[in-house]
Design a protein around this motif. Sequence first.
Motif, PDB file in Angstrom:
ATOM      1  N   GLY A  50     -39.501 -11.858 -11.966  1.00 45.96           N
ATOM      2  CA  GLY A  50     -39.621 -12.110 -10.803  1.00 45.96           C
ATOM      3  C   GLY A  50     -38.484 -12.676  -9.896  1.00 45.96           C
ATOM      4  N   THR A  51     -37.528 -12.447 -10.236  1.00 45.90           N
ATOM      5  CA  THR A  51     -36.120 -12.717  -9.467  1.00 45.90           C
ATOM      6  C   THR A  51     -35.546 -11.563  -8.697  1.00 45.90           C
ATOM      7  N   LEU A  52     -36.063 -10.529  -8.436  1.00 43.44           N
ATOM      8  CA  LEU A  52     -35.407  -9.224  -8.159  1.00 43.44           C
ATOM      9  C   LEU A  52     -35.377  -9.363  -6.529  1.00 43.44           C
ATOM     10  N   ASP A  53     -34.109  -8.955  -5.867  1.00 41.91           N
ATOM     11  CA  ASP A  53     -33.944  -9.241  -4.422  1.00 41.91           C
ATOM     12  C   ASP A  53     -34.510  -7.805  -4.061  1.00 41.91           C
ATOM     13  N   PRO A  54     -35.512  -7.658  -3.203  1.00 40.18           N
ATOM     14  CA  PRO A  54     -36.086  -6.399  -3.047  1.00 40.18           C
ATOM     15  C   PRO A  54     -34.932  -5.462  -2.214  1.00 40.18           C
ATOM     16  N   VAL A  55     -34.484  -5.981  -1.191  1.00 37.51           N
ATOM     17  CA  VAL A  55     -33.647  -5.312  -0.398  1.00 37.51           C
ATOM     18  C   VAL A  55     -32.433  -4.857  -1.062  1.00 37.51           C
ATOM     19  N   GLU A  56     -31.923  -5.453  -1.840  1.00 39.09           N
ATOM     20  CA  GLU A  56     -30.948  -5.296  -2.749  1.00 39.09           C
ATOM     21  C   GLU A  56     -30.988  -3.917  -3.572  1.00 39.09           C
ATOM     22  N   TYR A  57     -32.385  -4.077  -4.157  1.00 43.67           N
ATOM     23  CA  TYR A  57     -32.700  -3.025  -4.982  1.00 43.67           C
ATOM     24  C   TYR A  57     -33.069  -1.756  -4.362  1.00 43.67           C
ATOM     25  N   LEU A  58     -33.675  -1.910  -3.347  1.00 38.13           N
ATOM     26  CA  LEU A  58     -33.990  -0.577  -2.317  1.00 38.13           C
ATOM     27  C   LEU A  58     -32.770   0.073  -1.817  1.00 38.13           C
ATOM     28  N   GLU A  59     -31.868  -0.778  -1.443  1.00 38.01           N
ATOM     29  CA  GLU A  59     -30.543  -0.216  -1.054  1.00 38.01           C
ATOM     30  C   GLU A  59     -29.855   0.654  -2.202  1.00 38.01           C
ATOM     31  N   PHE A  60     -29.940   0.313  -3.147  1.00 38.43           N
ATOM     32  CA  PHE A  60     -29.425   0.998  -4.623  1.00 38.43           C
ATOM     33  C   PHE A  60     -30.059   2.060  -4.856  1.00 38.43           C
ATOM     34  N   ALA A  61     -31.532   1.938  -4.727  1.00 41.07           N
ATOM     35  CA  ALA A  61     -32.365   3.244  -4.982  1.00 41.07           C
ATOM     36  C   ALA A  61     -32.130   4.232  -3.967  1.00 41.07           C
ATOM     37  N   LEU A  62     -32.368   3.736  -2.766  1.00 44.35           N
ATOM     38  CA  LEU A  62     -32.396   4.701  -1.556  1.00 44.35           C
ATOM     39  C   LEU A  62     -30.805   5.350  -1.709  1.00 44.35           C
ATOM     40  N   GLY A  63     -29.731   4.476  -1.654  1.00 40.97           N
ATOM     41  CA  GLY A  63     -28.425   4.974  -1.784  1.00 40.97           C
ATOM     42  C   GLY A  63     -28.329   6.147  -2.768  1.00 40.97           C
ATOM     43  N   THR A  64     -28.993   6.094  -3.947  1.00 38.37           N
ATOM     44  CA  THR A  64     -28.812   7.234  -4.808  1.00 38.37           C
ATOM     45  C   THR A  64     -29.527   8.191  -4.349  1.00 38.37           C
ATOM     46  N   LEU A  65     -30.676   8.165  -3.909  1.00 33.34           N
ATOM     47  CA  LEU A  65     -31.199   9.267  -3.431  1.00 33.34           C
ATOM     48  C   LEU A  65     -30.447  10.234  -2.066  1.00 33.34           C
ATOM     49  N   ALA A  66     -29.596   9.220  -1.111  1.00 35.88           N
ATOM     50  CA  ALA A  66     -28.776   9.901  -0.148  1.00 35.88           C
ATOM     51  C   ALA A  66     -27.644  10.572  -0.619  1.00 35.88           C
ATOM     52  N   GLN A  67     -27.549  10.625  -1.999  1.00 32.86           N
ATOM     53  CA  GLN A  67     -26.301  11.460  -2.445  1.00 32.86           C
ATOM     54  C   GLN A  67     -26.611  12.819  -2.513  1.00 32.86           C
ATOM     55  N   PHE A  68     -27.795  13.192  -2.266  1.00 30.85           N
ATOM     56  CA  PHE A  68     -28.174  14.630  -2.826  1.00 30.85           C
ATOM     57  C   PHE A  68     -28.807  15.177  -1.511  1.00 30.85           C
ATOM     58  N   PRO A  69     -28.948  16.506  -1.448  1.00 27.03           N
ATOM     59  CA  PRO A  69     -29.667  17.136  -0.332  1.00 27.03           C
ATOM     60  C   PRO A  69     -31.149  17.084  -0.637  1.00 27.03           C
ATOM     61  N   ARG A  70     -32.044  17.098   0.448  1.00 24.46           N
ATOM     62  CA  ARG A  70     -33.427  16.946   0.275  1.00 24.46           C
ATOM     63  C   ARG A  70     -34.010  17.987  -0.605  1.00 24.46           C
ATOM     64  N   LYS A  71     -33.711  19.169  -0.327  1.00 28.64           N
ATOM     65  CA  LYS A  71     -34.122  20.077  -1.272  1.00 28.64           C
ATOM     66  C   LYS A  71     -33.957  20.031  -3.015  1.00 28.64           C
ATOM     67  N   GLN A  72     -32.710  19.625  -3.037  1.00 28.71           N
ATOM     68  CA  GLN A  72     -32.477  19.115  -4.435  1.00 28.71           C
ATOM     69  C   GLN A  72     -33.425  18.067  -5.077  1.00 28.71           C
ATOM     70  N   LEU A  73     -33.266  16.992  -4.251  1.00 28.04           N
ATOM     71  CA  LEU A  73     -34.310  15.900  -4.649  1.00 28.04           C
ATOM     72  C   LEU A  73     -35.995  16.496  -4.738  1.00 28.04           C
ATOM     73  N   ASP A  74     -36.532  17.136  -3.943  1.00 32.72           N
ATOM     74  CA  ASP A  74     -37.732  17.574  -3.953  1.00 32.72           C
ATOM     75  C   ASP A  74     -37.900  18.482  -5.188  1.00 32.72           C
ATOM     76  N   ASP A  75     -37.130  19.234  -5.577  1.00 26.92           N
ATOM     77  CA  ASP A  75     -37.106  20.010  -6.854  1.00 26.92           C
ATOM     78  C   ASP A  75     -37.106  18.986  -7.969  1.00 26.92           C
ATOM     79  N   TRP A  76     -36.288  18.082  -8.058  1.00 27.72           N
ATOM     80  CA  TRP A  76     -36.135  17.259  -9.085  1.00 27.72           C
ATOM     81  C   TRP A  76     -37.506  16.166  -9.460  1.00 27.72           C
ATOM     82  N   ARG A  77     -38.184  16.001  -8.039  1.00 33.02           N
ATOM     83  CA  ARG A  77     -39.255  15.363  -8.133  1.00 33.02           C
ATOM     84  C   ARG A  77     -40.403  16.026  -8.665  1.00 33.02           C
ATOM     85  N   LEU A  78     -40.600  17.226  -8.205  1.00 28.72           N
ATOM     86  CA  LEU A  78     -41.444  18.162  -9.207  1.00 28.72           C
ATOM     87  C   LEU A  78     -41.437  18.109 -10.549  1.00 28.72           C
ATOM     88  N   GLN A  79     -39.978  18.344 -11.049  1.00 27.36           N
ATOM     89  CA  GLN A  79     -39.900  18.027 -12.323  1.00 27.36           C
ATOM     90  C   GLN A  79     -40.165  16.791 -12.989  1.00 27.36           C
TER      91      GLN A  79
END
Length: 223
Positions: A50-79
Amino acid sequence: MNLALFDLDHTLLPLDSDYEWGQFLVRIGAVDGDAFARRNADFYAQYEAGTLDPVEYLEFALGTLAQFPRKQLDDWRLQFMEEVIQPAIRPVAQDLVKRHQDADDLVAIITATNKFVTAPIAQAFGVANLIAAEPDETGDGEITGKLRGIPTSGPGKVIHTQQWLADKGRSLDSFARSYFYSDSQNDIPLLSVVTNPIATNPNAKLKAHAQAHGWPILTLFDD
């Protein structure tokens, strides 16, 4: 018509989709395994406590997504859906959602996990209404790594729910009954404003709170 709101991770699913997405990226070699896995595990432990900073986490998670083209992300999401999520969806959770749908309730999933990860999961449950953290996107759908608006966690779930209902010309008070199913003490703000809070597969902190307040406790998963 009543209102039925569902948390997702550890409520309808016996796992945390956000954490498992990170583990999936490590497993397929998309990110540096040791460093990412350690940070992902740290954030998950903070969430559980219950101590998570949601903004800090989301910036980490979304920053990871931003490293890749959307087409690649969509393919990985299907998998990811095929290998991780679909095998984890249990009939007992599907039946719970369907009971509310069959009663013509207004049904929505509201989750702190971002919409990129959770949109196909909501579809797998047959739920059209998804309230989730919104990744910022460019005009052609690429993820920028930024968050749109405020996180959909803690008190933010109340704000987002109220706004979503207002867009439909409704409010929580306009329903005879409003249900919210959740597993975590992080969701006590929203659980406290519905007429029927239901602690679902609750962690220890939420279970104690539910027992103290006379809230029903529902166990969907034995393992």
